[in-house]
Enzyme design. Structure first.
Site, PDB file in Angstrom:
ATOM      1  N   GLU A  26       2.182  44.120  63.809  1.00  0.00           N
ATOM      2  CA  GLU A  26       2.482  45.120  64.839  1.00  0.00           C
ATOM      3  C   GLU A  26       3.242  44.512  66.008  1.00  0.00           C
ATOM      4  OE1 GLU A  26      -0.307  46.723  62.117  1.00  0.00           O
ATOM      5  OE2 GLU A  26      -0.470  44.873  63.299  1.00  0.00           O
ATOM      6  N   PHE A  56      -1.731  53.251  62.262  1.00  0.00           N
ATOM      7  CA  PHE A  56      -2.810  53.943  62.970  1.00  0.00           C
ATOM      8  C   PHE A  56      -2.801  53.444  64.411  1.00  0.00           C
ATOM      9  CE2 PHE A  56      -4.165  54.208  58.606  1.00  0.00           C
ATOM     10  CZ  PHE A  56      -4.775  55.450  58.500  1.00  0.00           C
ATOM     11  N   TYR A  83      -4.262  50.122  65.270  1.00  0.00           N
ATOM     12  CA  TYR A  83      -3.598  48.884  64.895  1.00  0.00           C
ATOM     13  C   TYR A  83      -2.667  48.358  65.981  1.00  0.00           C
ATOM     14  CZ  TYR A  83      -4.891  50.045  60.029  1.00  0.00           C
ATOM     15  OH  TYR A  83      -5.568  50.361  58.882  1.00  0.00           O
ATOM     16  N   PRO A  99      -2.600  44.265  68.556  1.00  0.00           N
ATOM     17  CA  PRO A  99      -1.802  43.035  68.530  1.00  0.00           C
ATOM     18  C   PRO A  99      -0.445  43.185  69.215  1.00  0.00           C
ATOM     19  CG  PRO A  99      -2.780  43.437  66.379  1.00  0.00           C
ATOM     20  CD  PRO A  99      -3.006  44.672  67.193  1.00  0.00           C
ATOM     21  N   HIS A 119      -9.756  53.299  62.345  1.00  0.00           N
ATOM     22  CA  HIS A 119      -8.727  54.260  61.954  1.00  0.00           C
ATOM     23  C   HIS A 119      -8.865  55.576  62.715  1.00  0.00           C
ATOM     24  CE1 HIS A 119      -9.106  51.532  58.499  1.00  0.00           C
ATOM     25  NE2 HIS A 119      -7.838  51.803  58.241  1.00  0.00           N
TER      26      HIS A 119
END
Length: 337
Positions: free
Chosen positions: A60, A83, A86, A89, A129
């Protein structure tokens, strides 16, 4: 006009902009050949080629960092984080680079990019999620944050976001991807039929960022909601019979404070509904703004109905969501206060 799901409307927005402007590029995890985990980019690589729509590694920070470089050199990247959960990072890239590039360069560089992210629960995805992290973006100067609630708005707002000269966080409520959510049920129901889909303008069509929508006019109370919670608020108003005005914020930053304040000054009461946790959620900002701008018109304290202040509970997902019963109680209590 065409009848579309939100998935179809989002795909259509990207299709329109890719055809209109060759600077628009789409990429992310699985968005190319596969067409995205939710199929939002299906067919775009086949239509525009692998240099305009392509897959990225599972990184990401790399996806966002690459998009920032592209944007600063004149492209218009519309990227997907698979998602919203996520994005952590990449959060440093979003906050320290994308949001600040215009200011750090004294306007020499801008960062016209869109970061699309599915947000919220409803698919039993558990803690990794199903998060609703919008407050992490609305707190950051230099970012715009959009949360559509229906296919028409999703298309118009996404096109406006792609055309915007600054970075836009575009949060897509995954419970609404395939059709409107039945807010009368606090448990899963068999959802979504073609008869419920929105009429969406074909071709190029945009909606201004920073303009809310008054879904229902009323005189007794103002409900502020966005995304999936718009349908829950509508159900609660129908179930209680309260003459409430429902405002779909659509854009959190920039916020349509003018519409909010005009409504609360008229009704004298306000209930804020969102799926994210209570503490430091965007509802706290809304409550503070209503108090600051409408204090002498308020007949009751501003109420908030939200998710719990806990890690996302997988097994209790549908108890975690604010449902119409919980929102309805807040409406009644606010009317009685």
């Amino acid at each position: 006009m065409a009848r579309m799901t939100m998935i179809e409307a989002i795909r259509d927005a990207m299709d329109v902009m890719m055809a209109r402007d060759e600077r628009v590029v789409v990429f992310g995890e699985d968005v190319g050949y596969f067409g995205g985990v939710f199929r939002c980019t299906a067919g775009l690589q086949q239509k525009y080629g692998k240099t305009r729509c392509f897959d990225a590694p599972i990184s990401e920070s790399g996806i966002v960092g690459t998009a920032i470089g592209m944007a600063s050199y004149g492209l218009l990247p519309c990227i997907e984080i698979q998602f919203a959960d996520y994005m952590y990072p990449a959060y440093d890239q979003i906050v320290s680079e994308a949001a600040r590039l215009r200011y750090r360069s004294n306007g020499e560089f801008t960062c016209p990019m869109v970061i699309r992210m599915p947000t919220g629960g409803g698919i039993f995805g558990g803690q990794t999620h199903s998060q609703s992290p919008e407050a992490l973006f609305t707190h950051v100067s230099g970012l715009k944050t959009v949360v559509p609630s229906n296919p028409r708005d999703a298309k118009g707002l996404l096109i406006a976001a792609i055309e915007d000269p600054d970075p836009v966080i575009f949060l897509e409520p995954k419970r609404l991807y395939n059709g409107p959510f039945d807010g009368h049920h606090d448990r899963p129901v068999t959802p979504w039929s073609k008869h419920d889909l929105s009429e969406v303008p074909t071709g190029h069509f945009n909606l201004p960022l920073g303009k809310a929508s008054i879904l229902r006019e009323g005189a007794a109370l103002t409900v502020l909601a966005y995304g999936t919670m718009v349908y829950v608020a509508q159900a609660a108003v129908e179930e209680t019979g309260i003459d409430a005005e429902i405002i779909d914020l659509r854009t959190l930053i920039p916020l349509d404070l003018e519409t909010i304040a005009a409504s609360v000054r008229k009704t004298g009461r306000c209930v804020v509904v969102h799926e994210a946790t209570l503490t430091s959620g965007f509802g706290a900002e809304l409550a503070a703004l209503v108090q600051e701008n409408c204090f002498f018109h308020l007949e009751a304290p501003v109420a908030r109905v939200t998710g719990w202040d806990t890690p996302y509970p997988h097994a209790q997902e549908w108890d975690y969501f604010p449902g119409s019963a919980r929102v309805g109680r807040a409406l009644v209590e606010t009317m009685e206060a």
